[in-house]
Enzyme design. Structure first.
Site, PDB file in Angstrom:
ATOM      1  CD  GLU A 483      -3.290  -0.870   1.770  1.00 23.46           C
ATOM      2  OE1 GLU A 483      -3.629   0.304   1.955  1.00 23.46           O
ATOM      3  OE2 GLU A 483      -3.960  -1.838   2.101  1.00 23.46           O
TER       4      GLU A 483
HETATM    5  C1  LIG Z   1       2.480  -9.710   0.253  1.00 27.90           C
HETATM    6  C2  LIG Z   1       2.329  -8.676  -0.801  1.00 27.90           C
HETATM    7  C3  LIG Z   1       1.073  -8.345  -1.284  1.00 27.90           C
HETATM    8  C4  LIG Z   1       0.924  -7.407  -2.302  1.00 27.90           C
HETATM    9  N1  LIG Z   1      -0.318  -7.143  -2.813  1.00 27.90           N
HETATM   10  C5  LIG Z   1      -0.424  -6.348  -3.914  1.00 27.90           C
HETATM   11  C6  LIG Z   1      -1.691  -6.190  -4.573  1.00 27.90           C
HETATM   12  O1  LIG Z   1      -2.705  -6.717  -4.141  1.00 27.90           O
HETATM   13  N2  LIG Z   1      -1.729  -5.443  -5.703  1.00 27.90           N
HETATM   14  C7  LIG Z   1      -0.621  -4.831  -6.202  1.00 27.90           C
HETATM   15  O2  LIG Z   1      -0.731  -4.162  -7.233  1.00 27.90           O
HETATM   16  N3  LIG Z   1       0.583  -4.948  -5.591  1.00 27.90           N
HETATM   17  C8  LIG Z   1       0.710  -5.699  -4.476  1.00 27.90           C
HETATM   18  N4  LIG Z   1       1.923  -5.848  -3.861  1.00 27.90           N
HETATM   19  C9  LIG Z   1       3.077  -5.137  -4.390  1.00 27.90           C
HETATM   20  C10 LIG Z   1       3.508  -4.006  -3.491  1.00 27.90           C
HETATM   21  O3  LIG Z   1       2.617  -2.948  -3.603  1.00 27.90           O
HETATM   22  C11 LIG Z   1       4.942  -3.609  -3.896  1.00 27.90           C
HETATM   23  O4  LIG Z   1       5.757  -4.627  -3.360  1.00 27.90           O
HETATM   24  C12 LIG Z   1       5.362  -2.264  -3.406  1.00 27.90           C
HETATM   25  O5  LIG Z   1       4.673  -1.279  -4.095  1.00 27.90           O
HETATM   26  C13 LIG Z   1       6.860  -2.018  -3.573  1.00 27.90           C
HETATM   27  O6  LIG Z   1       7.288  -2.314  -4.855  1.00 27.90           O
HETATM   28  P1  LIG Z   1       8.523  -3.308  -5.044  1.00 27.90           P
HETATM   29  O7  LIG Z   1       8.298  -4.483  -4.166  1.00 27.90           O
HETATM   30  O8  LIG Z   1       8.711  -3.535  -6.472  1.00 27.90           O
HETATM   31  O9  LIG Z   1       9.752  -2.532  -4.435  1.00 27.90           O
HETATM   32  P2  LIG Z   1      10.673  -1.452  -5.186  1.00 27.90           P
HETATM   33  O10 LIG Z   1       9.820  -0.434  -5.833  1.00 27.90           O
HETATM   34  O11 LIG Z   1      11.677  -2.157  -6.005  1.00 27.90           O
HETATM   35  O12 LIG Z   1      11.397  -0.791  -3.943  1.00 27.90           O
HETATM   36  C14 LIG Z   1      12.415  -1.463  -3.189  1.00 27.90           C
HETATM   37  C15 LIG Z   1      12.875  -0.536  -2.074  1.00 27.90           C
HETATM   38  O13 LIG Z   1      13.355   0.686  -2.631  1.00 27.90           O
HETATM   39  C16 LIG Z   1      12.649   1.779  -2.066  1.00 27.90           C
HETATM   40  N5  LIG Z   1      12.465   2.819  -3.071  1.00 27.90           N
HETATM   41  C17 LIG Z   1      11.907   2.711  -4.294  1.00 27.90           C
HETATM   42  N6  LIG Z   1      11.894   3.895  -4.907  1.00 27.90           N
HETATM   43  C18 LIG Z   1      12.456   4.782  -4.045  1.00 27.90           C
HETATM   44  C19 LIG Z   1      12.722   6.175  -4.076  1.00 27.90           C
HETATM   45  N7  LIG Z   1      12.376   6.923  -5.112  1.00 27.90           N
HETATM   46  N8  LIG Z   1      13.326   6.747  -3.020  1.00 27.90           N
HETATM   47  C20 LIG Z   1      13.666   6.018  -1.947  1.00 27.90           C
HETATM   48  N9  LIG Z   1      13.428   4.708  -1.837  1.00 27.90           N
HETATM   49  C21 LIG Z   1      12.823   4.091  -2.874  1.00 27.90           C
HETATM   50  C22 LIG Z   1      11.313   1.190  -1.619  1.00 27.90           C
HETATM   51  O14 LIG Z   1      10.707   1.973  -0.631  1.00 27.90           O
HETATM   52  C23 LIG Z   1      11.755  -0.169  -1.130  1.00 27.90           C
HETATM   53  O15 LIG Z   1      12.237  -0.069   0.184  1.00 27.90           O
HETATM   54  C24 LIG Z   1       2.074  -6.757  -2.823  1.00 27.90           C
HETATM   55  C25 LIG Z   1       3.343  -7.065  -2.319  1.00 27.90           C
HETATM   56  C26 LIG Z   1       3.480  -8.010  -1.329  1.00 27.90           C
HETATM   57  C27 LIG Z   1       4.850  -8.331  -0.824  1.00 27.90           C
END
Ligand SMILES: Cc1cc2nc3c(=O)[nH]c(=O)nc-3n(C[C@H](O)[C@H](O)[C@H](O)COP(=O)(O)OP(=O)(O)OC[C@H]3O[C@@H](n4cnc5c(N)ncnc54)[C@H](O)[C@@H]3O)c2cc1C
Length: 682
Positions: A483
Site C-alpha cells: 500500500e
Molecule cells: C504480500 C504482498 C502483497 C501485495 N499485494 C499487492 C496487490 O494486491 N496489488 C498490487 O498491485 N501490488 C501488491 N503488492 C506489491 C507491493 O505494492 C509492492 O511490493 C510495493 O509497491 C513495492 O514495490 P517493489 O516491491 O517492487 O519494491 P521497489 O519499488 O523495487 O522498492 C524497493 C525498495 O526501494 C525503495 N524505493 C523505491 N523507490 C524509491 C525512491 N524513489 N526513493 C527512496 N526509496 C525508494 C522502496 O521503498 C523499497 O524499500 C504486494 C506485495 C506483497 C509483498
C-alpha cells in the site's frame, strides 16, 4: 509520482531566511509563556455530532434494534464513504498537514475529537460483538498460517458477517459503514493478518474504484455480489519492472478494430487474492488522443471479470507472513474488456490508482492498535506471573518501559486513525491523503517495533510457534512494504506539504524580495523571525489553549509544546524552500525528516485532542489518557527538536554526508568493504 508533485517548486523563490549551521546541541523545542491567559475555562468542549447511515450485517441484524437506525445525513458524502458517518462541519479545502507547513494549525480539523452519538456507539458495539466472537472462537489463525490458506468455512463465516461489503452502500446490499465504523471493525479483523489482508485486497483496493468512480450500471451490476462475497476482487497494479514506480507499468490495453472492447495483455505480480478473485481492477497503458490531436500513452483502469477469458494466475507465493492470504502472479492474454468496464476516464488510471490507495491507508492505525492492544494484554499477563531473580518481570524497569512505550504507540495509532477517519467522514471533499499516509507510516513502523518488544517480554517463549508472537511479528512486517512503501510515502508526505507551502510562500517571498514596495510587511516578517531565533517569539498565531477551542486545561502545557513545534516547523520549512528550492526533491534525508516532523505533529495533535475529549466528557480512565498524551508529546517534541536540529546543520555536520559516503564506497566495492577484524597486514 513524487516528481509530478514537485512541478510547482520551480515557482519557489529564495526567501530571506538562512539556516544556521553551527554545531550546537539540539534543544527541545521550548514552550513559551506568553500565551493568552485563560479566563473562566469552561469544562466542556463543544461536541461534534455525527450522523451515521446504518445497516447491519446478516448475522448481526437480529441483535440490532430498529431503534438504532440512524437518521440519514442531509449532506453529501465523500465518495470513499458512500453512506457515511458525517459531521456537521464540512471538510476543509486544504488538508491539515499542508497547513502545518505554513505554521497554520486549523483547529476545526482537530478539535474537538470526532465524536459519535451514544446510540451510534451502542450500535457499533452490537455490530462488533458477533464479529469479535467469531474471531475469538471460530478463526484458527495457527491453522491459517500453517496451511497458508484461509479455509472455505472461515471465508464463508466472514461473508456471512457482512465483512466483504463493509463500505458498500446499503442500497447495494452492503453495510454502508462510515470510515469511522470501518476503522473500528479493522481493530477486530486485524487479529488475523491473513484475513485482514484478504478483506483489504477485496474492498479497500480491489473494488474501491467502483465506489469512487463507478457508473451507476457498474455499481448495480457488481456491488451487490461483491458485498456478499459472491464475487471476490483483487487490485492489479504491480508488475515485475514496476513496483514503487507505478507509473511505469507495461501491461497494455489495445482498442479492438470495431472499437467495442479493449484487449488486455500483460502480467502482474504479488496480487493479493490473485488466485481466488473473480474480478480484478487492472491498470494498463492505453493510447489516448489529447486535445492537440497527439497520441499519448496513458494509464487506464479496467474492471475485469475472470469470465472474460484469457486470465491465468501463478501458484500462491510462499511468504514470510500473512501466509494465509493468497498472493499470485496474474496474467492477461488478449483478455477482451468491454468499454463499459472502464473505471473513470480513459487515461485517468494513474490518478485513480493513487486515489484508491490513498483512501484506505488510514485504517492501518486502528488495525495496528487492535493487534497491539491484544498483545499488551497478553504480555502484561505474562510479566505479572513470570518471576526471575525472585522478582516478577513487571517489576523490572526495562520491562515497564516496553509496556509503557507499546501502550503509547497503540494510543497514538488509534488517535491518529480515528481523527483521520473523522476528517474523511466530513461532508464535502476531504483532503486527507497526507494524513492517511502518515497514519500508515506511523502505525506500520510502530506495530513492527512493538510486536518485537512484546515478543521480547516473553523471552524464549515468544520465539516459539506455540505462541502467536512470532506470527504477529512475521505478519506485521508487510505493513511497511505494501500500500505504498514507507519510503515512498515519506516522500509523498513531505513533498506534497512542501509543494503547498512553496506555492503559498511564493507570493509572500515576492513581497519580501521587494522591501521598498512592501516595507511594513518585510519588517514584520523579519522581526518575527529574528525574535524567533532568539527564542523570544511565542508560538506565533497557533493558540491551542482551552479558551481558544483547543486542549483541555489539564493539557495546557502540552498544547503549548505543540504550538511551539508548529511555529518552529514553519520556520524550518521556509528555510528548506529557501535553501534547496525545487532541488529539495533530491534531498531525501531532509525530506525524511520533514515527513517525520509532520508525523509527530499529527500524532501530538491527535493524542491531545483525544485526551482532551476524554477529560471533558469524563471518561473513566481519563487521567490515564492525559498521562499518555503528555508523555507522547514530550517524546515527540524531543524527536522534532532533533530533526529540526539535523535539518539545520550542514550535511558534513549532521553525519548525512558521511553516511552517504559509506554507502557509496560499499556500492563501489559491490559489498562490505572493511577488512575482517582478524585480518593481518602482510
Ligand atoms: C504480500 C504482498 C502483497 C501485495 N499485494 C499487492 C496487490 O494486491 N496489488 C498490487 O498491485 N501490488 C501488491 N503488492 C506489491 C507491493 O505494492 C509492492 O511490493 C510495493 O509497491 C513495492 O514495490 P517493489 O516491491 O517492487 O519494491 P521497489 O519499488 O523495487 O522498492 C524497493 C525498495 O526501494 C525503495 N524505493 C523505491 N523507490 C524509491 C525512491 N524513489 N526513493 C527512496 N526509496 C525508494 C522502496 O521503498 C523499497 O524499500 C504486494 C506485495 C506483497 C509483498
Amino acid at each position: 509520482m513524487f516528481c509530478r508533485n514537485f512541478r510547482n517548486f520551480q515557482n519557489v523563490q529564495p526567501c530571506l531566511v538562512s539556516r544556521s549551521s553551527n554545531g550546537a546541541k539540539p534543544k527541545a523545542v521550548t514552550s513559551v509563556n506568553c500565551f493568552h491567559n485563560r479566563s473562566n475555562p469552561s469544562t466542556s468542549l463543544p461536541v461534534r455530532q455525527t450522523t451515521l447511515h446504518r445497516h447491519t450485517p446478516p448475522a448481526v441484524r437480529g441483535i440490532a434494534n430498529s431503534a438504532f437506525r440512524y437518521q440519514e445525513s442531509e449532506s453529501s458524502v465523500s465518495p470513499s464513504s458512500a453512506a457515511s458517518s458525517v459531521s456537521r462541519v464540512t471538510a476543509s479545502p486544504v488538508g491539515f498537514a499542508k497547513n502545518l507547513c505554513l505554521g497554520k494549525f486549523n483547529k476545526d480539523d482537530a478539535f474537538p475529537f470526532p465524536e459519535i452519538t451514544m446510540e451510534q456507539f451502542d450500535h457499533l458495539n452490537q455490530m462488533c460483538d458477533p464479529i469479535e466472537k467469531y474471531f475469538n472462537e471460530e478463526v484458527d489463525s495457527t491453522a491459517i498460517d500453517v496451511n497458508a490458506k484461509i479455509d472455505e468455512k472461515t471465508l464463508q463465516g466472514l461473508k456471512d458477517l457482512g465483512l466483504f461489503g463493509q463500505q458498500v452502500p446499503e442500497d447495494y446490499g452492503g453495510l454502508g459503514l462510515s470510515n469511522t465504523e470501518f476503522a473500528r471493525l479493522a481493530e477486530i479483523t486485524a487479529q488475523d493478518g491473513a484475513i485482514a489482508v484478504t478483506l483489504a485486497a477485496h474492498q479497500s483496493i480491489g473494488f474501491k474504484g467502483l465506489l469512487i468512480a463507478g457508473t451507476e450500471e457498474q455499481k448495480a451490476k457488481y456491488l451487490p455480489k461483491l458485498a456478499t462475497g459472491e464475487l471476490v476482487a483483487a487490485f492489479c497494479l504491480t508488475e515485475p519492472s514496476s513496483g514503487s514506480d507505478a507509473a511505469s507499468i507495461r501491461t497494455k490495453a489495445t482498442l479492438s478494430p470495431d472499437g467495442k472492447h479493449y484487449l488486455l495483455n500483460g502480467g502482474k505480480i504479488w496480487i493479493s487474492n490473485g488466485g481466488i478473485a473473480d474480478v480484478f481492477t487492472v491498470f494498463a497503458r492505453t493510447e489516448v488522443v489529447d486535445e492537440q490531436g497527439e497520441t499519448k500513452d496513458k494509464i487506464t483502469a479496467f474492471f475485469v471479470e475472470r469470465n472474460f477469458g484469457g486470465i491465468t494466475n501463478g501458484k500462491p507465493e510462499d511468504k514470510l507472513g500473512i501466509r494465509g492470504s493468497n498472493t499470485c502472479e496474474v496474467y492477461f492474454d488478449n483478455t477482451p474488456v468491454p468499454l463499459e468496464n472502464i473505471i473513470g476516464e480513459v487515461g485517468g488510471g494513474f490518478k485513480m490508482a493513487m486515489n484508491i490507495l490513498n483512501s484506505g491507508r488510514f485504517s492501518m492505525g486502528s488495525s495496528g492498535a487492535g493487534m497491539l492492544k491484544k498483545l499488551i494484554g497478553m504480555t502484561t499477563e505474562h510479566a505479572s506471573q513470570r518471576k526471575q531473580f525472585d522478582t516478577k518481570l513487571k517489576e523490572f524497569g526495562m520491562i515497564q518501559e516496553k509496556v509503557g512505550r507499546m501502550t503509547m504507540s497503540a494510543y497514538a495509532m488509534e488517535s491518529m486513525a480515528y481523527l483521520t477517519a473523522g476528517l474523511l467522514d466530513r461532508p464535502g471533499t476531504p483532503d486527507c491523503s497526507v494524513e492517511a499516509a502518515m497514519v500508515k507510516i506511523f502505525s506500520s513502523e510502530g506495530g513492527w517495533v512493538c510486536v518485537s518488544e512484546a515478543l521480547q517480554i516473553l523471552g524464549g517463549l515468544g520465539y516459539m510457534k506455540d505462541y502467536p508472537y512470532e506470527r504477529y511479528l512475521r505478519d506485521s512486517r508487510i505493513l511497511l512494504i505494501f500500500e505504498g512503501t514507507n519510503e515512498i510515502l515519506r516522500l509523498y508526505v513531505a513533498l506534497t506539504c512542501l509543494q503547498h507551502a512553496g506555492k503559498e510562500l511564493g507570493a509572500m517571498v515576492k513581497k519580501l524580495q521587494n522591501p521598498v514596495a512592501n516595507p511594513g510587511f518585510a519588517f514584520k516578517m523579519l522581526t518575527g523571525r529574528f525574535l524567533g531565533r532568539l527564542g523570544l517569539k511565542s508560538s506565533g498565531n497557533v493558540k491551542l489553549q482551552h479558551n481558544d477551542g483547543g486542549v483541555h486545561p489539564s493539557l495546557e502545557t502540552s498544547g503549548k509544546q505543540l504550538a511551539q513545534c508548529v511555529t518552529s516547523f514553519q520556520q524550518v520549512v521556509e528555510g528548506i524552500l529557501s535553501k534547496y528550492k525545487k532541488d529539495v526533491v533530491k534531498e531525501q534525508l531532509i525530506l525524511k525528516r520533514v515527513a517525520d516532523i509532520l508525523i509527530d505533529l499529527y500524532g501530538m495533535t491527535a493524542v491531545l485532542s483525544r485526551a482532551s475529549r476524554a477529560k471533558t466528557v469524563g471518561l473513566r480512565n481519563c487521567d490515564h489518557d492525559v498521562l499518555i498524551a503528555t508523555t507522547f508529546v514530550n517524546e515527540a517534541e524531543k524527536r522534532i527538536a532533533q530533526n529540526i536540529y539535523d535539518i539545520g546543520l550542514a550535511p558534513s555536520l549532521n553525519n548525512d554526508a558521511s553516511i552517504m559516503r559509506i554507502a557509496e564506497e560499499v556500492f563501489d566495492n559491490h559489498g562490505y568493504k572493511a577488512s575482517h577484524p582478524l585480518t593481518k597486514e602482510f
